[in-house]
Design an enzyme around this catalytic site. Structure first.
Site, mmCIF file in Angstrom:
data_model
loop_
_atom_site.group_PDB
_atom_site.id
_atom_site.type_symbol
_atom_site.label_atom_id
_atom_site.label_comp_id
_atom_site.label_asym_id
_atom_site.label_seq_id
_atom_site.Cartn_x
_atom_site.Cartn_y
_atom_site.Cartn_z
ATOM 1 N N CYS A 149 0.813 -1.230 0.000
ATOM 2 C CA CYS A 149 0.000 0.000 0.000
ATOM 3 C C CYS A 149 0.843 1.276 0.000
ATOM 4 C CB CYS A 149 -0.946 0.002 1.194
ATOM 5 S SG CYS A 149 -1.906 -1.506 1.342
ATOM 6 N N HIS A 172 -3.231 6.953 3.039
ATOM 7 C CA HIS A 172 -3.662 5.678 2.448
ATOM 8 C C HIS A 172 -5.042 5.342 3.026
ATOM 9 C CE1 HIS A 172 -4.126 1.614 1.329
ATOM 10 N NE2 HIS A 172 -3.785 1.103 2.503
ATOM 11 N N ASN A 229 -10.309 -0.394 0.630
ATOM 12 C CA ASN A 229 -8.854 -0.263 0.575
ATOM 13 C C ASN A 229 -8.367 -0.801 -0.774
ATOM 14 O OD1 ASN A 229 -6.100 -0.596 0.826
ATOM 15 N ND2 ASN A 229 -6.178 -1.443 2.890
HETATM 16 O O1 UT7 Z 1 -3.544 -1.464 3.802
HETATM 17 C C1 UT7 Z 1 -3.271 -1.994 5.054
HETATM 18 C C2 UT7 Z 1 -4.222 -3.113 5.285
HETATM 19 N N1 UT7 Z 1 -4.845 -3.340 6.511
HETATM 20 C C3 UT7 Z 1 -5.371 -2.469 7.401
HETATM 21 O O2 UT7 Z 1 -5.241 -1.294 7.364
HETATM 22 C C4 UT7 Z 1 -6.173 -3.102 8.491
HETATM 23 C C5 UT7 Z 1 -6.151 -2.346 9.804
HETATM 24 N N2 UT7 Z 1 -7.065 -2.962 10.764
HETATM 25 C C6 UT7 Z 1 -8.404 -2.793 10.691
HETATM 26 O O3 UT7 Z 1 -8.893 -2.073 9.844
HETATM 27 C C7 UT7 Z 1 -9.239 -3.445 11.755
HETATM 28 O O4 UT7 Z 1 -8.409 -4.101 12.687
HETATM 29 C C8 UT7 Z 1 -10.293 -4.459 11.179
HETATM 30 C C9 UT7 Z 1 -11.378 -3.701 10.441
HETATM 31 C C10 UT7 Z 1 -9.619 -5.443 10.249
HETATM 32 C C11 UT7 Z 1 -10.949 -5.215 12.312
HETATM 33 O O5 UT7 Z 1 -11.581 -4.313 13.202
HETATM 34 P P1 UT7 Z 1 -11.376 -4.434 14.774
HETATM 35 O O6 UT7 Z 1 -12.192 -3.391 15.392
HETATM 36 O O7 UT7 Z 1 -9.893 -4.410 15.011
HETATM 37 O O8 UT7 Z 1 -11.999 -5.852 15.063
HETATM 38 P P2 UT7 Z 1 -11.304 -7.145 15.707
HETATM 39 O O9 UT7 Z 1 -10.360 -7.768 14.726
HETATM 40 O O10 UT7 Z 1 -10.792 -6.791 17.073
HETATM 41 O O11 UT7 Z 1 -12.549 -8.092 15.852
HETATM 42 C C12 UT7 Z 1 -13.630 -7.796 16.746
HETATM 43 C C13 UT7 Z 1 -14.716 -8.830 16.543
HETATM 44 C C14 UT7 Z 1 -14.205 -10.268 16.547
HETATM 45 O O12 UT7 Z 1 -15.189 -11.060 17.178
HETATM 46 P P3 UT7 Z 1 -14.996 -11.503 18.725
HETATM 47 O O13 UT7 Z 1 -13.725 -12.261 18.766
HETATM 48 O O14 UT7 Z 1 -14.962 -10.226 19.498
HETATM 49 O O15 UT7 Z 1 -16.216 -12.328 18.969
HETATM 50 C C15 UT7 Z 1 -14.160 -10.631 15.087
HETATM 51 O O16 UT7 Z 1 -14.335 -12.012 14.865
HETATM 52 O O17 UT7 Z 1 -15.312 -8.626 15.268
HETATM 53 C C16 UT7 Z 1 -15.349 -9.865 14.554
HETATM 54 N N3 UT7 Z 1 -15.273 -9.581 13.129
HETATM 55 C C17 UT7 Z 1 -16.372 -9.331 12.392
HETATM 56 N N4 UT7 Z 1 -17.677 -9.294 12.702
HETATM 57 C C18 UT7 Z 1 -18.540 -9.009 11.731
HETATM 58 C C19 UT7 Z 1 -14.178 -9.485 12.344
HETATM 59 N N5 UT7 Z 1 -14.547 -9.169 11.097
HETATM 60 C C20 UT7 Z 1 -15.894 -9.072 11.091
HETATM 61 C C21 UT7 Z 1 -16.859 -8.784 10.117
HETATM 62 N N6 UT7 Z 1 -18.154 -8.744 10.460
HETATM 63 N N7 UT7 Z 1 -16.515 -8.513 8.829
#
Ligand code: UT7
Length: 311
Positions: free
Chosen positions: A113, A238, A268
């Site tokens: 990215c 980004h 993204n």
């Molecule tokens: O270009 C660079 C590429 N990457 C990035 O910039 C990614 C940066 N990170 C992020 O954008 C965020 O960390 C995410 C959007 C990927 C995830 O958001 P988060 O607030 O950090 O969520 P999390 O990973 O802490 O997950 C929280 C909960 C989990 O469930 P439990 O364990 O609390 O029951 C996940 O399983 O949300 C769940 N979860 C979802 N639920 C519904 C993860 N993805 C999803 C989803 N829909 N799509």
């Protein structure tokens, strides 16, 4: 010459658009979760298109807007992680499609990215040696090729697209810094011949890295250029997650409006995200000649980069 002038820009996305409702048919998720956690409402996905066709379309628009100066192009640099072939490069195919002739250095650059900012800096160095030429700098991605549409933690984030900028040497201020740390744990995708080829990501770790890196990159630019945020017209981050950009812009009270976002519509798009924002701002007439912008990116590698330039 010190800096670069952006002569023209272009961008392209595939026709097919998946909104959050469509994503919730593919994986266990909801529009509400995606919107509140990422700010994304929809993303475009290649069906008939490819990384090359998107790059050709974006660069073709930039060329057309500049009056098609094909014989002035000295280099085509495409930042991408998802080219149609391992070789030939996307850049070689773009050069052919646009009829640039053979007197052109054309190659792809892989910095995930952060790629567009790396590519623009490499392009600027080419211009230092060839002041009479132009460089086509492109960020193009067909991320849908490497997204696992059964993994809800990644598939909702990414989209396909391309952005291009035609640049020339200019006597304007310019500063670029970039870096990498060689981490293959938090964000990776295996290569050719491996058992699978999907994006794997530890979202929380990338999130924390992104917030601190973007802030450090902006501060370094302001410090080393001895300028204040008041003198900057736009900060183009980004486009990965609206919450990342919201965290960063809060650190600059009173300057929040300068942090433009369009990820709501595209998700993204990796190396394409920054040039797609620049093109959108140009098209809206928001970015005008003489304006000063800061662009900051981060991505797999882990890589990061920051660029200050006067349009
Ligand atoms: O270009 C660079 C590429 N990457 C990035 O910039 C990614 C940066 N990170 C992020 O954008 C965020 O960390 C995410 C959007 C990927 C995830 O958001 P988060 O607030 O950090 O969520 P999390 O990973 O802490 O997950 C929280 C909960 C989990 O469930 P439990 O364990 O609390 O029951 C996940 O399983 O949300 C769940 N979860 C979802 N639920 C519904 C993860 N993805 C999803 C989803 N829909 N799509």
């Amino acid at each position: 010459m010190k800096g670069i002038h952006i002569i023209s820009t272009g961008s392209a996305v595939p026709e097919t658009c998946y909104d959050n409702e469509k994503m919730s048919e593919l994986v266990e998720t909801s529009d509400e979760w995606i919107r509140t956690r990422t700010g994304i409402r929809s993303r475009h996905i290649c069906k008939e298109e490819s990384c090359v066709s998107l790059a050709v379309s974006a660069a073709g628009k930039a060329m057309e807007r500049a009056g098609n100066p094909a014989n002035r192009i000295g280099a085509v640099i495409v930042a991408t992680s998802t080219g149609d072939y391992s070789f030939p490069s996307v850049a070689c195919l773009v050069a052919k499609e646009l009829g640039l002739g053979t007197d052109v250095m054309a190659f792809d650059l892989a910095a995930a990215c952060s790629g567009f900012l790396y590519a623009m800096d490499v392009g600027r160095n080419f211009l230092l040696a060839h002041e009479d030429r132009y460089v086509l700098v492109i960020g193009a991605e067909q991320l849908s090729r490497i997204v696992d549409y059964t993994d809800r933690s990644t598939c909702i984030l990414f989209g396909d697209g391309a952005g291009a900028a035609l640049i020339e040497a200019a006597d304007t201020p310019y500063f670029h810094h970039s870096g990498c740390d060689g981490d293959a744990e938090v964000l990776s995708c295996k290569g050719v011949g491996q058992d699978e080829m999907y994006i794997h990501m530890k979202g929380n770790s990338v999130f924390k890295f992104a917030v601190s890196t973007l802030k450090e990159s902006i501060d370094r630019i302001l410090r080393e250029q001895k300028i204040s945020m008041d003198e900057i017209d736009y900060v183009i981050c980004h486009q990965a997650n609206a919450r990342i950009i919201d965290h960063v812009k809060k650190k600059y009270p009173g300057q929040e409006k300068k942090f433009y976002m369009n990820l709501e519509r595209y998700g993204n798009t990796s190396a394409a995200s920054i040039p797609m924002v620049i093109d959108e701002l140009m098209e809206l007439g928001e970015l005008k000649e003489g304006m000063k912008i800061v662009c900051v990116g981060f991505g797999a590698g882990l890589t990061w980069g920051g660029t200050f330039l006067q349009i």
